[in-house]
Design a protein around this motif. Structure first.
Motif, short mmCIF file in Angstrom:
data_model
loop_
_atom_site.label_atom_id
_atom_site.label_comp_id
_atom_site.label_asym_id
_atom_site.label_seq_id
_atom_site.Cartn_x
_atom_site.Cartn_y
_atom_site.Cartn_z
N MET A 44 -10.31 4.81 -3.25
CA MET A 44 -10.86 6.13 -3.60
C MET A 44 -11.23 6.93 -2.35
SD MET A 44 -13.22 5.03 -6.88
CE MET A 44 -14.04 6.61 -7.03
N PHE A 45 -11.82 6.23 -1.36
CA PHE A 45 -12.18 6.93 -0.13
C PHE A 45 -10.92 7.32 0.65
CE2 PHE A 45 -13.83 7.34 4.25
CZ PHE A 45 -14.84 8.26 4.00
N TYR A 46 -9.90 6.49 0.57
CA TYR A 46 -8.63 6.82 1.22
C TYR A 46 -8.04 8.08 0.60
CZ TYR A 46 -3.78 6.37 2.80
OH TYR A 46 -2.54 6.61 3.34
N VAL A 53 -5.37 7.38 9.22
CA VAL A 53 -4.80 6.12 9.71
C VAL A 53 -5.90 5.06 9.86
CG1 VAL A 53 -3.64 5.00 11.65
CG2 VAL A 53 -2.87 7.26 10.87
N ASN A 54 -7.08 5.47 10.29
CA ASN A 54 -8.20 4.54 10.43
C ASN A 54 -8.60 3.97 9.07
OD1 ASN A 54 -10.46 3.33 11.98
ND2 ASN A 54 -11.72 4.66 10.71
N GLN A 55 -8.62 4.82 8.05
CA GLN A 55 -8.96 4.36 6.70
C GLN A 55 -7.88 3.44 6.15
OE1 GLN A 55 -11.78 4.63 5.30
NE2 GLN A 55 -11.29 3.77 3.29
N GLN A 56 -6.64 3.63 6.58
CA GLN A 56 -5.55 2.76 6.16
C GLN A 56 -5.79 1.32 6.65
OE1 GLN A 56 -1.94 6.09 5.85
NE2 GLN A 56 -1.93 4.63 7.50
N PRO A 65 0.81 -1.23 0.00
CA PRO A 65 0.00 0.00 0.00
C PRO A 65 0.84 1.28 0.00
CG PRO A 65 -0.80 -1.55 1.62
CD PRO A 65 0.49 -2.10 1.13
N ASP A 66 0.35 2.28 -0.69
CA ASP A 66 1.00 3.59 -0.70
C ASP A 66 0.40 4.44 0.41
OD1 ASP A 66 2.56 3.05 -3.11
OD2 ASP A 66 0.64 3.07 -4.14
N PHE A 67 0.85 4.17 1.64
CA PHE A 67 0.31 4.84 2.82
C PHE A 67 1.12 6.08 3.18
CE2 PHE A 67 -1.61 0.73 4.82
CZ PHE A 67 -2.68 0.83 3.97
N VAL A 68 0.52 6.88 4.08
CA VAL A 68 1.19 8.06 4.64
C VAL A 68 1.28 7.91 6.15
CG1 VAL A 68 1.03 10.54 5.06
CG2 VAL A 68 0.47 9.64 2.81
#
Length: 251
Positions: A224-226, A154-157, A112-115
Motif C-alpha cells: 500500500m505504501f509502495y 526504488v527505495n520502497q521497492q 513483484p509488479d515494480f516500475v
C-alpha cells in the motif's frame, strides 16, 4: 649627374593609415569569427538542450504509463493479501478452508509488479554534463525533483522485495507447492482449480496459520505504501511534462 629622389611626406602617412586600417580589419575579422563561432556553439547547445527536453518528456510519458499499470496490479495484490490474511485469521470457519487459501496464495507471492524508471535521458543529463544545456531554471529544478521522487520509489521497492521474501519463507511452512507446477513457457506457477479444491495445507495448526496471516497483513501495508510512492511519482511525472512543454513551448 646625380638624381635625388624626394619622398613626399603624404606617401608615408598614407602607408601608416593603411597598416592601421588593415590591422583593424584583421582584428575585427578575428573578433567577428570568435563571436560567430560562439554563436554557433550556443545555437548547437540550444538545439541539444531542446532535444534533451523532448527526450525527457517522452521518458516521463513512458514512466507514467508504466506507473499506471503498476498501480493497478498492486492494488489487486493488496485486495488479495487482505482477503488471504482475513481468511487465515478466520481459518476453520465456513468459507475459510484450505482450498480458499490455495486459490489466493499464488496471486500474493508472484514476482513483484515494480516500475523501473526510463534512464535514457536522465543518464545523459547526469553523466555527460548535459544538465548545463538545460537553460530554464524551472525545467532543471523539476528534472532534479523528479529524479529524487523516483529514488524514493526504488527505495520502497527494496522494502517490498524484503517483505515478499519473508512471506515466501512462511509460505513454505504452510502451503504445499506441489499443487503449483512451474510453467517454463510463461515462467509462472500455474494451478488446476479442480486440484486446488481438494488441496491440503502442510499444517492445520491455527497458530501457524494466523502467524502467516500476520505476515500477509504486514506485506499488504508495504504494498500500500509502495502504491502511494507510485502515485507521487505519477503526479510529478505529469507536472514535469507540463513544465517542460510550457518552458520550451512544445505542443
Amino acid at each position: 649627374m646625380t638624381m635625388h629622389i624626394h619622398h613626399h611626406p603624404d606617401i608615408r602617412k598614407k602607408n601608416i593609415k593603411e597598416y592601421i586600417f588593415e590591422g583593424l580589419m584583421i582584428f575585427m575579422a578575428i573578433t567577428l569569427g570568435f563571436f560567430a563561432e560562439r554563436l554557433r556553439e550556443e545555437c548547437t547547445e540550444h538545439s541539444k538542450g531542446k532535444q534533451l527536453i523532448v527526450s525527457m518528456i517522452e521518458d516521463a510519458q513512458t514512466d507514467m504509463a508504466n506507473i499506471t499499470k503498476a498501480i493497478d496490479l498492486n492494488k489487486k495484490r493488496v485486495l488479495k493479501l487482505d482477503t488471504l490474511a482475513n481468511r487465515c485469521f478466520n481459518y476453520g470457519t465456513p468459507g475459510n478452508d484450505d482450498a480458499s487459501l490455495y486459490r489466493l496464495i499464488i496471486a500474493c507471492i508472484q514476482h513483484p509488479d515494480f516500475v523501473s524508471p526510463v534512464e535514457r535521458t536522465m543518464s545523459q543529463l547526469k553523466n555527460a554534463g548535459g544538465m548545463r544545456l538545460i537553460e530554464k531554471t524551472a525545467a532543471t529544478d523539476n528534472i532534479i525533483f523528479y529524479d529524487d521522487i523516483f529514488k524514493k520509489v526504488v527505495n520502497q521497492q527494496d522494502y517490498y522485495d524484503l517483505h515478499l521474501k519473508e512471506l515466501l519463507v512462511v509460505t513454505e511452512q504452510v502451503f504445499n507447492m506441489r499443487y503449483f507446477p512451474f510453467n517454463p513457457q510463461t515462467f509462472r506457477w500455474e494451478s488446476d482449480p479442480a486440484v486446488l479444491s481438494s488441496a491440503k495445507l502442510i499444517t492445520q495448526d491455527k497458530t501457524k496459520i494466523i502467524e502467516f496471516g500476520n505476515k500477509a497483513k504486514i506485506f499488504q501495508g508495504i504494498v500500500m505504501f509502495y502504491i502511494r510512492r507510485l502515485e507521487e511519482a505519477k503526479k510529478h511525472a505529469d507536472c514535469l511534462i507540463e513544465t517542460l512543454k510550457k518552458e520550451y513551448d512544445i505542443r
